[in-house]
Design an enzyme around this catalytic site. Structure first.
Site: not given
Ligand code: NI
Length: 163
Positions: A48, A87-88, A129-130, A133
């Site tokens: 991210q 999510c950002l 969630h992370e 990624h």
């Molecule tokens: Ni996210």
């Protein structure tokens, strides 16, 4: 340090292991905590911020930030639970995702020291969630048909090649 958004290929690639536990890594982790807080997020993974490496930071509101480097989820509960995620890197999209209610994870901290953690509730949710990624998976990939349909236009615009 800049946030990557859906459509950036780095978010769809499998990240590689961290081999050097140096000041540069620790500075990056600290920077990620700052960026995460600034954006009012509860977790942030290396892809991210455009880094194809396996690490992320997590902070449950009111608690200390946690660093996970080279994490492995080594156990998941049979019990599943649903919780609304965002999510950002996918602004303006939210949806209830079903995931295992509790997990066990092994990882290294910023100094390379191994640790294990059992997590449930909100923390287990954020970690999963992370962790996704790091494997090029976004939370919208877990959407059911109805949820996908709701955001179809937006998601197709961000990732035109994706079917
Ligand atoms: Ni996210």
């Amino acid at each position: 340090m800049k946030l990557t958004l859906i459509g950036d290929p780095v978010l769809r690639e499998k990240a590689g292991p961290v081999e050097q536990f140096d000041d540069s890594l620790r500075q990056t982790l600290d920077g990620m905590v700052k960026l995460m807080r600034k954006k009012s997020g509860v977790g942030l993974a290396a892809p991210q911020i455009g880094i194809k490496k396996r690490f992320f930071v997590v902070q449950v509101p009111g608690e200390e930030p946690l660093f996970f480097v080279n994490p492995e989820i080594i156990g998941t509960s049979m019990e599943m639970s649903g919780f609304e995620e965002g999510c950002l890197s996918v602004p303006g999209v939210w949806g209830v995702i079903s995931r295992p209610s509790s997990i066990q994870i092994q990882a290294q901290n910023g100094d390379g020291k191994f640790f294990r953690l059992s997590a449930d509730g909100y923390l287990a949710r954020i970690i999963q969630h992370e962790y996704d990624h790091l494997n090029g998976i976004l939370f919208v990939d877990h959407f059911d048909e109805k949820q996908s349909a709701k955001y179809q236009k937006k998601l197709n615009k961000a990732e035109p090649a994706k079917k």
